[in-house]
Design an enzyme around this catalytic site. Sequence first.
Site, mmCIF file in Angstrom:
data_model
loop_
_atom_site.group_PDB
_atom_site.id
_atom_site.type_symbol
_atom_site.label_atom_id
_atom_site.label_comp_id
_atom_site.label_asym_id
_atom_site.label_seq_id
_atom_site.Cartn_x
_atom_site.Cartn_y
_atom_site.Cartn_z
ATOM 1 N N ASP A 107 0.886 -1.153 0.000
ATOM 2 C CA ASP A 107 0.000 0.000 0.000
ATOM 3 C C ASP A 107 0.929 1.209 0.000
ATOM 4 O OD1 ASP A 107 -2.038 1.807 0.064
ATOM 5 O OD2 ASP A 107 -3.098 0.900 1.740
HETATM 6 C C1 BGC Z 1 -4.904 3.459 0.148
HETATM 7 C C2 BGC Z 1 -5.032 2.510 -1.022
HETATM 8 C C3 BGC Z 1 -4.844 3.241 -2.307
HETATM 9 C C4 BGC Z 1 -3.478 3.926 -2.288
HETATM 10 C C5 BGC Z 1 -3.183 4.718 -3.535
HETATM 11 C C6 BGC Z 1 -3.610 4.251 0.073
HETATM 12 O O1 BGC Z 1 -3.574 5.238 1.053
HETATM 13 O O2 BGC Z 1 -4.949 2.754 1.357
HETATM 14 O O3 BGC Z 1 -6.290 1.888 -0.994
HETATM 15 O O4 BGC Z 1 -4.970 2.367 -3.379
HETATM 16 O O5 BGC Z 1 -3.429 4.820 -1.190
HETATM 17 O O6 BGC Z 1 -3.982 5.845 -3.593
#
Ligand code: BGC
Length: 810
Positions: free
Chosen positions: A230
């Site tokens: 993530d």
């Molecule tokens: C979120 C993800 C997301 C990623 C990119 C993160 O903060 O938890 O779900 O895909 O950011 O935006």
Amino acid sequence: MTNINQLISEMTLEEKASLCSGLDFWHTKGNDRLGIPSIMLTDGPHGLRKQGEDSGQLDINDSVPATCFPTASALAASWDRELIYQVGEALGEECQEEKVGVILGPGVNIKRSPLCGRNFEYFSEDPFLTGEIAKSHINGVQSKGIGTSLKHYAVNNQEHRRMVIDAVVDQRALREIYLAGYEIAVKEAQPWTVMCAYNRVNGAYCSENKFLMTDVLKDEWGHAGLVVTDWGAMDERVPGLAAGIELEMPGTNNGNDARIVAAIKSGQLDEEVLDHAVERILVMIFKSAETLSEDYEYDRGAHHAFARLVAGECAVLLKNENNILPLQKTAKVALIGEFAKTPRYQGAGSSSMNPTMLDNIYDEVLKLVGADSITFAPGYPEKEDRVDDDILREALEVAKSAEVVVICAGLTDMYEVEGLDREHMKLPQSHNALIEAVSAVHSNVVVVLSNGSPVEMPWVDQVQAVLEGHLGGQAGGGAMADILYGDVNPSGKLAETFPVQLEDNPSYHHFPGGPKTVEYRESIYVGYRYYDTVGQDTLYAFGHGLSYTVFEYSDLRLSQDNITDNDTLTVSVKVKNTGMAAGKEVIQLYVRDVESTAFRPDKELKGFAKVALGPDEETVVSIELERRAFACYNTAVNDWYVESGAFEILVGASSRDIRLTASVNMESTQPEPPSEDREALAEYYDFPMGVQVDKESFETLLGEAVPDNSPERAGEYTINTPVSDMDDSFFGRQLAKFMKKQIDNLFAGQEDTPIGLMMTSMVREAPLRTMLMAGDGRVTRGMLDALLTAINGKFFKGLGGFVKAIWENR
Ligand code: BGC
């Protein structure tokens, strides 16, 4: 076809390591010398959020228009695999036009608590339904040659302190509840990527969790794709790579590529580990480059029309007294509530995207029935949650002269935001006040809800109908109009229980935990597994949903009365539409272990099917059950185990509306494992209602003592301590103040917006190490270590380290 192994053999160590982190926020690195293209990965999941070329990291709202489908919590309520596959296809087409290689989603975390701030982005409280919907979504997207990212793996069931919290969960709950949805999706859809969650699970960060990433995901389930962090989830890169994390995102100059190189040169890490990672990354890059080499243009109008159809399939008719719905097109209707004109249709955060068009209920109703039948009043202030007497009085006036009042209410976008959890399960007080006031003076009130997670309904007995529209996407307004006037017959069913009140939820005493740990003391008793086992009343049960027609179930048959765990049991049931309207029914199959040695919930969903039937039409639905439908996870043998004895097959229209039951006798071929200590686990065998499980019982189940959960003190702070937690240290407090000021300046004027809320909460809870990401190369690990030394009480040593780090990095 690119020969990937050949390519890897031509790469230098540095080139290989460099592929293991992104180029920037959204792209992988390319390599001109070797002809490796760079591809884009971006959000997801219910529509494409591709930021414009010139927008920065924090310009979350600046994305190109794309079709906004209903969010995940709505999609799951369709219980329709084919429909979700088609949603996936549409998403894939939009990615192809926009040259996006991987769309980040679907999110499959289990709804442990109704309060999780991202529940609108997740499917269900049940892992089987979650897995089936996820698999359909992934297969749909990937059928178009576009990748997905199954997220957030794993046990990321809350937003509170998501970057540091340690989810303490026993092995049975882990396998049966929190991993089972991923397992189905991975085995049956092979997502190109799996996204590792921010949090820790049983002590280890997901980004270093070899058990989750390699032993379970790759070795047991056979995941062939790659694991991406993530955004900002990487803790220590070298152990992370060894644990099975191939790609670190976003790309920042945080020195991690060089750390990989150094670890291989020093013999700390085997080069083969890197080669395997690079192989998986290259497979993804070349697969998506092939799709994206062809131009594509999707039909915006057709996708919008499809989004309307989808939202209609997802809506759940919770209550319909005296068949007040569908409305006559000639009825005098008062539409009350600002949401009728200003729709709430998606949640806030990384999934929030810009729709190509946006319908609202008011305009769409007008198109269906004409202006003469409709009056409108806003009912409550659009932004602030306060009861405004003038607005309320106007609503009551408008209501008086109507035959039926339709109130559009729900959660405002300040309630469902990535980065923070809800504090309660109530509607805004202005919405509750409106419904209460109108239903006190009018006897024909219909409530249409827009919300991504369950709400308490203190007024439910005073209104005639409740239609749950969820967060219905850009065409949700049209779908609500279709259902209100009977052009579409509602067929959605709840994918999560609506408890009467928050206190009834089994995680209530241990959500969201903190500062360090959250204990999952309720173990496998999540959602209806708890409510149905202990006999807790619910507002609306898991699987509940009404129709404008009536379905009758009969002739439940099992292919055999006696089976072994190697057999497939075929369950068939006749379903007939005995009402006047064409409609769709979701037939749900639950399995109950009648006499079990292990503790088990009252029943568990193991099959479902959705069928469309005209008036008087009937069909036979067949569902197959394999051994896993009868098994539970046995920690003595670390495997799924099916016990001999009687099982009941329950077929019904919700977990609380079982229509038919049959019994089958299981003759297990597996050796009997050692039995559990029933006495020590007594609480789990006779699970208590409303009170928390005691610590000793949980520790017995866990097999060890629960980890310490006391706040860290000066001297103990690490790179993973949130800066705002460092208040036991003078320098920690100064740093926290400085950071708060930065973020206040950055988001000045946006304090009362969802994005402002999200960003302040994220910065407050972010561990110190995220400065490496935010600093984009200007902040080095050496600087942070030195800072930590000072914060932990060794000022001069810290200062020395700081100067040294700056010197080395000059
Ligand atoms: C979120 C993800 C997301 C990623 C990119 C993160 O903060 O938890 O779900 O895909 O950011 O935006």
